[in-house]
Design a protein around this motif. Structure first.
Motif: not given
Length: 486
Positions: A31, A33, A51, A53-54
């Motif tokens: 995970k 970010f 992988k 996420e922004s």
């Protein structure tokens, strides 16, 4: 077991500016970010298969950065309740110019393990992109924190993330308040990347350039910045060997008349509602403060910072209703608190007498302060009838003194003192009232002379009765705003 939030720095540019430890941690994590996809290193990581996420959508939806950062913190808190480890990656160094990280540490560190990992900051690249040695002094300010930040021009000023011409315009205007319009400025874009550009411009041209999220603005040290430090430097130069002979001769004693004169010139500017002149006169008054501070510095008595320290402490300590938990309902209670705190500060000194104010004050002001001091313990008239009767009594005593030829000055002083008391009951400032009365007389006399001159006469050649004729005309003109024949 507490979940762990790893806060990583991506460096100022691409993968080459990222530490190996950060790179491995991102690729191995489940995970991850990132604050924004708009960063060279993030784009490199995506190409490497990471992988990510922004939080870019938060920026698009949020009305302020503070709102965006609050949403980021809440989202990370939610994820930490689901996962043992979460990574949050930000541009540059996580502890340099990162408001979101400050909020994370403040709000999540008690509930979770929050680990900040070191990285290359944008400052490391700045120090190589611009011939800047931080030993010269560096001041880093966000674009919205320039006003009132005490810029001195003695150090390099670094303003990161000037990401639009609109922001650049605000920066320019804020800086031009203290820097000369033509002061040099340096714009650095795409810092640390192969596309890096370093551009030198005049400050007034700053917002004419192109900007993006990787733009940093620098302003080199400048000797002509307007600041209190500059004023002190000028005063120090005037007093130094080779400075001004007159300034070098002055002492605290010789400057006393100028302090009084400048104070009254400030009052005159206020009365005339001349804000342009008030600006100049307040500067002249400030010069007196700086001058005395410099004399004290040379004599090793005290420093200008001691003056600042004293007044700052006094203002905070005597305003507990602003800086503490004291409640007040009106300005009268503020003054009561002020006097009570003042007594506590003075301690035993207060017990030695009642009149703890300068005895060299102008006479009307001295009388007013004296009456207010004794009124605090109830030595006062119950209403304005008392001081009115006292004025009549003192006038009678003056007439008697004039007839006897003894005690005339004393009785005249008593009349003035009684009138000051009456002014206090009428809530008038006797000093201001007399000054206005004097100005009224001056204006009327000037008008009287003008009317006589227009009629081909000079005051010097007229009798008192003839002058009185024009005096009455001047009074009518004053009341009506125009001349009326009589």
């Amino acid at each position: 077991m507490k979940s762990t939030l790893h806060v990583l720095g991506l460096g100022p540019a691409g993968l080459e500016s990222m530490t190996l430890g950060t790179y491995r941690l991102i690729l191995s994590a489940d995970k991850v970010f990132v604050r924004t996809f708009s960063h060279p290193c993030v784009q490199d990581l995506l190409r490497e298969g990471a992988k990510l996420e922004s939080f870019d959508e938060y920026y698009e939806q949020g009305e302020s950065f503070e709102e965006v950062y609050e949403k980021i913190v809440r989202r990370l808190e939610t994820e930490l309740k689901k996962h043992v480890e979460v990574i949050y990656a930000v541009p540059g160094h996580p502890a340099v110019a990162e408001r979101s990280v400050q909020l994370i540490v403040d709000k999540l560190s008690l509930q979770f393990n929050v680990l900040l990992h070191p990285s290359v900051s944008f400052l490391d690249s700045i120090f190589t992109a611009v011939p800047l040695d931080p030993i010269q002094g560096v001041l880093i300010r966000n674009y919205d924190a320039l006003k009132g930040s005490g810029l001195t021009g003695k150090e390099w000023l670094i303003i990161p993330q000037v990401y639009s011409s609109f922001i650049a315009s605000d920066v320019k205007l804020d800086l031009m308040d203290v820097y000369p319009d033509e002061a040099p400025a340096i714009i650095v874009q795409a810092l640390g990347t192969p596309e890096q550009v370093v551009q030198k411009v005049k400050l007034y041209e700053l917002d004419h350039q192109k900007f993006d999220h990787l733009t940093t603005v620098l302003v080199p040290p400048h000797k002509d910045v307007i600041s209190m430090v500059k004023l002190q430097d000028v005063m120090r130069t005037l007093r130094a060997p080779g400075g001004c002979p007159w300034d070098r001769e002055q002492t605290h004693e010789t400057l006393k008349p100028y302090l009084i004169e400048e104070s009254y010139e400030v009052l005159e500017a206020i009365e005339q509602k001349d804000m342009y002149n008030l600006t100049e006169e307040l500067g002249d008054l400030l010069l007196q403060v700086i001058f005395h501070a410099q004399l004290a510095h040379e004599a090793e008595e005290f420093e200008f910072d001691d003056i600042l320290r004293g007044i700052i402490h006094k203002l905070i300590h005597r305003h507990p209703h602003v800086f503490g938990d004291v409640h007040v309902d009106n300005s009268e209670e503020v003054l009561q608190n002020w006097e009570e705190i003042k007594k506590q500060e003075k301690g035993e000194e207060r017990a030695k007498g009642w009149f703890h104010f300068p005895q060299a004050l102008p006479a009307l002001m001295l009388a007013t302060k004296t009456q207010k001091a004794v009124a605090k313990v109830g030595f006062d008239w119950p209403d304005q009838e008392g001081p009115i009767a006292k004025v009549r009594e003192e006038i009678q005593e003056l007439q008697e003194a004039m007839e006897s030829g003894e005690g005339i000055q004393e009785e005249f002083g008593d009349i003035l003192f009684a009138l000051v008391n009456l002014a206090r009951f009428l809530k008038l400032d006797p000093e201001d009232s007399l000054r206005k009365g004097v100005h009224k007389f001056q204006n009327r006399f000037e008008k009287m002379a003008e009317l006589a001159f227009d009629n081909g006469e000079k005051l010097e050649n007229m009798t008192l009765e003839e002058m009185d004729f024009y005096w009455e005309k001047a009074k009518i003109y004053e009341k009506s705003g125009k001349f009326i024949e009589t």
